[in-house]
Motif scaffolding. Sequence first.
Motif, PDB file in Angstrom:
ATOM      1  N   ASP A 124       0.850  -1.189   0.000  1.00 12.41           N
ATOM      2  CA  ASP A 124       0.000   0.000   0.000  1.00 12.41           C
ATOM      3  C   ASP A 124       0.884   1.237   0.000  1.00 12.41           C
ATOM      4  OD1 ASP A 124      -2.387  -1.518   0.216  1.00 12.41           O
ATOM      5  OD2 ASP A 124      -2.068  -1.715   2.385  1.00 12.41           O
ATOM      6  N   LEU A 125       0.474   2.263  -0.742  1.00 10.38           N
ATOM      7  CA  LEU A 125       1.194   3.533  -0.733  1.00 10.38           C
ATOM      8  C   LEU A 125       0.817   4.319   0.515  1.00 10.38           C
ATOM      9  CD1 LEU A 125       0.707   4.623  -4.464  1.00 10.38           C
ATOM     10  CD2 LEU A 125       2.759   3.640  -3.439  1.00 10.38           C
ATOM     11  N   THR A 126       1.804   4.923   1.159  1.00 15.02           N
ATOM     12  CA  THR A 126       1.554   5.743   2.332  1.00 15.02           C
ATOM     13  C   THR A 126       1.091   7.135   1.896  1.00 15.02           C
ATOM     14  OG1 THR A 126       3.813   6.597   2.394  1.00 15.02           O
ATOM     15  CG2 THR A 126       3.371   4.534   3.600  1.00 15.02           C
ATOM     16  N   PRO A 127       0.497   7.913   2.816  1.00 17.05           N
ATOM     17  CA  PRO A 127       0.130   9.298   2.474  1.00 17.05           C
ATOM     18  C   PRO A 127       1.324  10.103   1.959  1.00 17.05           C
ATOM     19  CG  PRO A 127      -0.915   8.649   4.530  1.00 17.05           C
ATOM     20  CD  PRO A 127       0.030   7.535   4.172  1.00 17.05           C
ATOM     21  N   GLU A 128       2.514   9.831   2.504  1.00 14.59           N
ATOM     22  CA  GLU A 128       3.716  10.535   2.038  1.00 14.59           C
ATOM     23  C   GLU A 128       4.013  10.213   0.578  1.00 14.59           C
ATOM     24  OE1 GLU A 128       3.442  10.553   6.236  1.00 14.59           O
ATOM     25  OE2 GLU A 128       3.508   8.817   4.896  1.00 14.59           O
ATOM     26  N   ALA A 129       3.803   8.955   0.192  1.00 14.37           N
ATOM     27  CA  ALA A 129       4.015   8.562  -1.196  1.00 14.37           C
ATOM     28  C   ALA A 129       3.059   9.286  -2.123  1.00 14.37           C
ATOM     29  CB  ALA A 129       3.853   7.051  -1.342  1.00 14.37           C
ATOM     30  N   LEU A 130       1.805   9.396  -1.727  1.00 16.67           N
ATOM     31  CA  LEU A 130       0.799  10.060  -2.546  1.00 16.67           C
ATOM     32  C   LEU A 130       1.081  11.549  -2.674  1.00 16.67           C
ATOM     33  CD1 LEU A 130      -2.251   8.143  -1.085  1.00 16.67           C
ATOM     34  CD2 LEU A 130      -1.410   7.972  -3.437  1.00 16.67           C
ATOM     35  N   LYS A 131       1.524  12.177  -1.584  1.00 17.51           N
ATOM     36  CA  LYS A 131       1.886  13.598  -1.650  1.00 17.51           C
ATOM     37  C   LYS A 131       3.035  13.815  -2.616  1.00 17.51           C
ATOM     38  CE  LYS A 131       0.442  14.859   3.049  1.00 17.51           C
ATOM     39  NZ  LYS A 131       0.917  15.292   4.398  1.00 17.51           N
ATOM     40  N   GLN A 132       4.035  12.928  -2.569  1.00 18.50           N
ATOM     41  CA  GLN A 132       5.187  13.061  -3.448  1.00 18.50           C
ATOM     42  C   GLN A 132       4.781  12.855  -4.910  1.00 18.50           C
ATOM     43  OE1 GLN A 132       6.967  10.663  -5.382  1.00 18.50           O
ATOM     44  NE2 GLN A 132       8.553  12.140  -5.926  1.00 18.50           N
ATOM     45  N   MET A 133       3.918  11.896  -5.175  1.00 17.54           N
ATOM     46  CA  MET A 133       3.498  11.596  -6.539  1.00 17.54           C
ATOM     47  C   MET A 133       2.702  12.734  -7.157  1.00 17.54           C
ATOM     48  SD  MET A 133       2.396   7.586  -6.106  1.00 17.54           S
ATOM     49  CE  MET A 133       1.795   7.424  -7.785  1.00 17.54           C
ATOM     50  N   TYR A 134       1.948  13.467  -6.319  1.00 17.08           N
ATOM     51  CA  TYR A 134       1.079  14.523  -6.831  1.00 17.08           C
ATOM     52  C   TYR A 134       1.516  15.909  -6.350  1.00 17.08           C
ATOM     53  CZ  TYR A 134      -1.850  10.894  -8.709  1.00 17.08           C
ATOM     54  OH  TYR A 134      -2.307   9.830  -9.450  1.00 17.08           O
TER      55      TYR A 134
END
Length: 245
Positions: free
Chosen positions: A152-162
């Motif tokens: 699962d992607l963490t919230p930090e991963a999603l922030k970095q991606m977008y």
Amino acid sequence: MKTAFLLPLFTLAAAPLFAADPADEIKAAAKKLSDTPSYAWTAKNESPQGDRGGRGGFGPASGKVDNGLTYISWQGQNAKTEAIKKGDKFVIKSGGDEWQTAAELEDGGGDNNRARFTSRRVQNAKTPAQEVTELLGRVKNLKKDGDAYSADLTPEALKQMYSFGGRRTGGDSGSGGPDVSGLKGTAKFWIKDGVLSKYQTHVQGKMAFGQDGREIDVDRTNTFEITDIGTAKISVPAEAKKKLG
């Protein structure tokens, strides 16, 4: 009786020695790819919304690595953009334009914000080996899943991606970017012959922009597949070679 008693104990003690850690296996596979002198990768974006919810209208970048050189390309809304990197230096070509340095691109008039965004994207571009190594630090619940590994992607991963190349979009006041709290995501990794062969991210949900919280739907799958290991070649045009130095 002693043998029968000791055998299960030995089996229990030895089991952890043979249980490979998924993160270590993927890191080793990415390291092996990084140590390869040359390889290529293809990137594919699948989304019902087209490239909405992507990086400012840019699709994911395909590319090549060849003995210290990196070539990347992606299809934008209006034209294909190409870049060649050598260490910290890089040159960019968009559509029918000439090869330009970052300074030439940003000083060339027109949409300067878009030019700076393009330069930042090239400057911050990662090879698959680099990206996967970093991505492993932003996933959770990593496990073997059939012939792949899933997490699962963490919230930090999603922030970095977008993060949209660091542009401020007026969303989440804490980060200056969009509010990604309505997004969920997963990552998958494949290994072949001990080398990273493919990885994929899938993000779904709602992302909010601006002070009014304007929302867009996101349902996006990016797949990166490694090819031409040991045989990929980058042909550098004379104009680009001169500007790279």
